[in-house]
Motif scaffolding. Structure first.
Motif, PDB file in Angstrom:
ATOM      1  N   LYS A 253       0.933  -1.260   0.215  1.00 24.47           N
ATOM      2  CA  LYS A 253      -0.041  -0.009   0.146  1.00 24.47           C
ATOM      3  C   LYS A 253       0.983   1.265   0.065  1.00 24.47           C
ATOM      4  O   LYS A 253       1.723   1.284   0.665  1.00 24.47           O
ATOM      5  CB  LYS A 253      -0.867   0.003   1.116  1.00 24.47           C
ATOM      6  N   SER A 254       0.264   2.229  -0.811  1.00 19.94           N
ATOM      7  CA  SER A 254       1.224   3.438  -0.922  1.00 19.94           C
ATOM      8  C   SER A 254       0.499   4.316   0.232  1.00 19.94           C
ATOM      9  O   SER A 254      -0.453   4.239   0.969  1.00 19.94           O
ATOM     10  CB  SER A 254       1.106   4.146  -2.218  1.00 19.94           C
ATOM     11  N   GLN A 255       1.364   5.576   0.453  1.00 20.73           N
ATOM     12  CA  GLN A 255       0.938   6.479   1.435  1.00 20.73           C
ATOM     13  C   GLN A 255      -0.333   6.942   0.842  1.00 20.73           C
ATOM     14  O   GLN A 255      -0.635   7.208  -0.339  1.00 20.73           O
ATOM     15  CB  GLN A 255       2.043   7.714   1.348  1.00 20.73           C
ATOM     16  N   PRO A 256      -1.085   7.650   1.893  1.00 23.77           N
ATOM     17  CA  PRO A 256      -2.504   7.963   1.591  1.00 23.77           C
ATOM     18  C   PRO A 256      -2.203   9.531   1.015  1.00 23.77           C
ATOM     19  O   PRO A 256      -1.114  10.098   1.114  1.00 23.77           O
ATOM     20  CB  PRO A 256      -3.151   8.351   2.790  1.00 23.77           C
ATOM     21  N   ASP A 257      -3.059   9.979   0.210  1.00 26.92           N
ATOM     22  CA  ASP A 257      -2.709  11.214  -0.809  1.00 26.92           C
ATOM     23  C   ASP A 257      -2.249  12.421   0.371  1.00 26.92           C
ATOM     24  O   ASP A 257      -1.606  13.121  -0.094  1.00 26.92           O
ATOM     25  CB  ASP A 257      -3.757  11.651  -1.654  1.00 26.92           C
ATOM     26  N   PRO A 258      -3.104  12.712   1.381  1.00 29.46           N
ATOM     27  CA  PRO A 258      -2.682  13.700   2.447  1.00 29.46           C
ATOM     28  C   PRO A 258      -1.253  13.730   2.897  1.00 29.46           C
ATOM     29  O   PRO A 258      -0.570  14.665   2.861  1.00 29.46           O
ATOM     30  CB  PRO A 258      -3.765  13.639   3.244  1.00 29.46           C
ATOM     31  N   GLN A 259      -0.917  12.421   3.078  1.00 32.42           N
ATOM     32  CA  GLN A 259       0.415  12.314   3.593  1.00 32.42           C
ATOM     33  C   GLN A 259       1.369  12.539   2.607  1.00 32.42           C
ATOM     34  O   GLN A 259       2.628  13.271   2.900  1.00 32.42           O
ATOM     35  CB  GLN A 259       0.701  10.634   4.290  1.00 32.42           C
TER      36      GLN A 259
ATOM     37  N   ALA B 171       1.968  16.195   1.841  1.00 32.93           N
ATOM     38  CA  ALA B 171       2.703  16.786   2.754  1.00 32.93           C
ATOM     39  C   ALA B 171       4.045  16.636   2.443  1.00 32.93           C
ATOM     40  O   ALA B 171       4.692  17.622   2.643  1.00 32.93           O
ATOM     41  CB  ALA B 171       2.088  16.429   4.112  1.00 32.93           C
ATOM     42  N   ALA B 172       4.436  15.463   2.180  1.00 33.98           N
ATOM     43  CA  ALA B 172       5.874  14.888   2.106  1.00 33.98           C
ATOM     44  C   ALA B 172       6.383  15.965   0.713  1.00 33.98           C
ATOM     45  O   ALA B 172       7.546  16.540   0.497  1.00 33.98           O
ATOM     46  CB  ALA B 172       5.955  13.401   1.929  1.00 33.98           C
ATOM     47  N   ILE B 173       5.692  15.924  -0.318  1.00 38.22           N
ATOM     48  CA  ILE B 173       6.045  16.544  -1.570  1.00 38.22           C
ATOM     49  C   ILE B 173       6.197  17.997  -1.190  1.00 38.22           C
ATOM     50  O   ILE B 173       7.220  18.485  -1.703  1.00 38.22           O
ATOM     51  CB  ILE B 173       4.766  16.405  -2.632  1.00 38.22           C
ATOM     52  N   ILE B 174       5.191  18.687  -0.515  1.00 41.08           N
ATOM     53  CA  ILE B 174       5.279  19.902  -0.332  1.00 41.08           C
ATOM     54  C   ILE B 174       6.551  20.495   0.573  1.00 41.08           C
ATOM     55  O   ILE B 174       7.427  21.373   0.003  1.00 41.08           O
ATOM     56  CB  ILE B 174       3.868  20.449   0.232  1.00 41.08           C
TER      57      ILE B 174
ATOM     58  N   ARG C 151      -0.241  14.113 -10.886  1.00 37.51           N
ATOM     59  CA  ARG C 151      -1.617  13.735 -10.355  1.00 37.51           C
ATOM     60  C   ARG C 151      -2.242  14.745  -9.151  1.00 37.51           C
ATOM     61  O   ARG C 151      -3.006  15.136  -9.159  1.00 37.51           O
ATOM     62  CB  ARG C 151      -1.674  12.353 -10.072  1.00 37.51           C
ATOM     63  N   LEU C 152      -1.168  14.907  -8.393  1.00 30.88           N
ATOM     64  CA  LEU C 152      -1.440  15.593  -7.317  1.00 30.88           C
ATOM     65  C   LEU C 152      -1.177  17.310  -7.266  1.00 30.88           C
ATOM     66  O   LEU C 152      -1.699  18.252  -6.861  1.00 30.88           O
ATOM     67  CB  LEU C 152      -0.372  15.185  -6.034  1.00 30.88           C
ATOM     68  N   PHE C 153      -0.242  17.407  -8.342  1.00 27.39           N
ATOM     69  CA  PHE C 153       0.262  19.078  -8.616  1.00 27.39           C
ATOM     70  C   PHE C 153       0.397  19.228 -10.253  1.00 27.39           C
ATOM     71  O   PHE C 153       1.439  18.885 -10.487  1.00 27.39           O
ATOM     72  CB  PHE C 153       1.531  19.471  -7.785  1.00 27.39           C
TER      73      PHE C 153
END
Length: 220
Positions: free
Chosen positions: A25-31, A34-37, A70-72
């Protein structure tokens, strides 16, 4: 092979085999966001506005460019997210609706009088980078102003408006009040040329400014 043999053989299999194949399982999108930011903020500080690319951020996050997009979807979207996160290190807004402490205490929380030295260094580094490189990418500076000071002022005005409704302070206009309060206190952000000996010295200055604002807006 009887049923007991099958059971014993299953118990002897590695747990991975029993779980079956497939990706972990990968990290949930909110986590993940936050890591990417956080990585992007550090990269902007290190490489600057022009030197930072989505490819570099994706590589440092150990993710594919497709996952990042996908996120940014663009570098501007990523910068907006970094500015929004940085805004939270400048003014702690919005506030909890049930907060019921003395006004001076809440304003102190909003302007982060208790900021630690490490967070202070990080936010100063971001501000310094932006000030030095703002001429390189004026389109990102428009984003910075809109998502940074402009949004902070609006959020502060909303909070002041709520306090006015509760009868805790008096202002002719909450937007003007927010501008005045930010002028009073944001001038205290930063050291060096402003002559603060340390964070405690700056805090004393900001506490006096807060007391001045609270006295000036106190209901008659």
């Amino acid at each position: 092979m009887d049923d007991s043999d099958k059971t014993r053989q299953a118990e002897e299999l590695p747990s991975v085999a029993r779980r079956g194949r497939g990706r972990p399982k990968s990290q949930p999108d909110p986590q993940r966001r936050a890591a990417i930011i956080d990585t992007a903020r550090r990269t902007f500080i290190e490489l600057g506005l022009a030197g930072t690319t989505t490819e570099i951020v994706a590589s440092r996050c150990h993710i594919s460019k497709q996952t990042l997009y996908r996120l940014f979807p663009s570098k501007t979207d990523l910068f907006v997210a970094v500015v929004a996160a940085h805004r939270q290190t400048m003014l702690d807004l919005p506030r909890p609706p049930e907060e019921d402490a003395p006004l001076a205490e809440i304003i102190g929380r909003i302007f982060m009088l208790d900021i630690d030295a490490e967070t202070e260094r990080e936010r100063e580094a971001f501000i310094r980078m932006v000030m030095q490189q703002s001429h390189q990418m004026p389109e990102l500076m428009e984003v910075l102003f809109r998502e940074g000071p402009e949004t902070s002022r609006r959020q502060l005005a909303d909070w002041l408006s709520g306090q006015m409704t509760r009868g805790r302070l008096v202002l002719e206009d909450p937007v003007t009040g927010a501008r005045m309060l930010m002028d009073l206190l944001m001038g205290g952000i930063g050291r060096g040329p402003k002559g603060w000996k340390d964070l405690a010295d700056r805090r004393r200055h900001m506490e006096q400014a807060i007391a001045l604002f609270v006295r000036g807006t106190r209901p008659a």
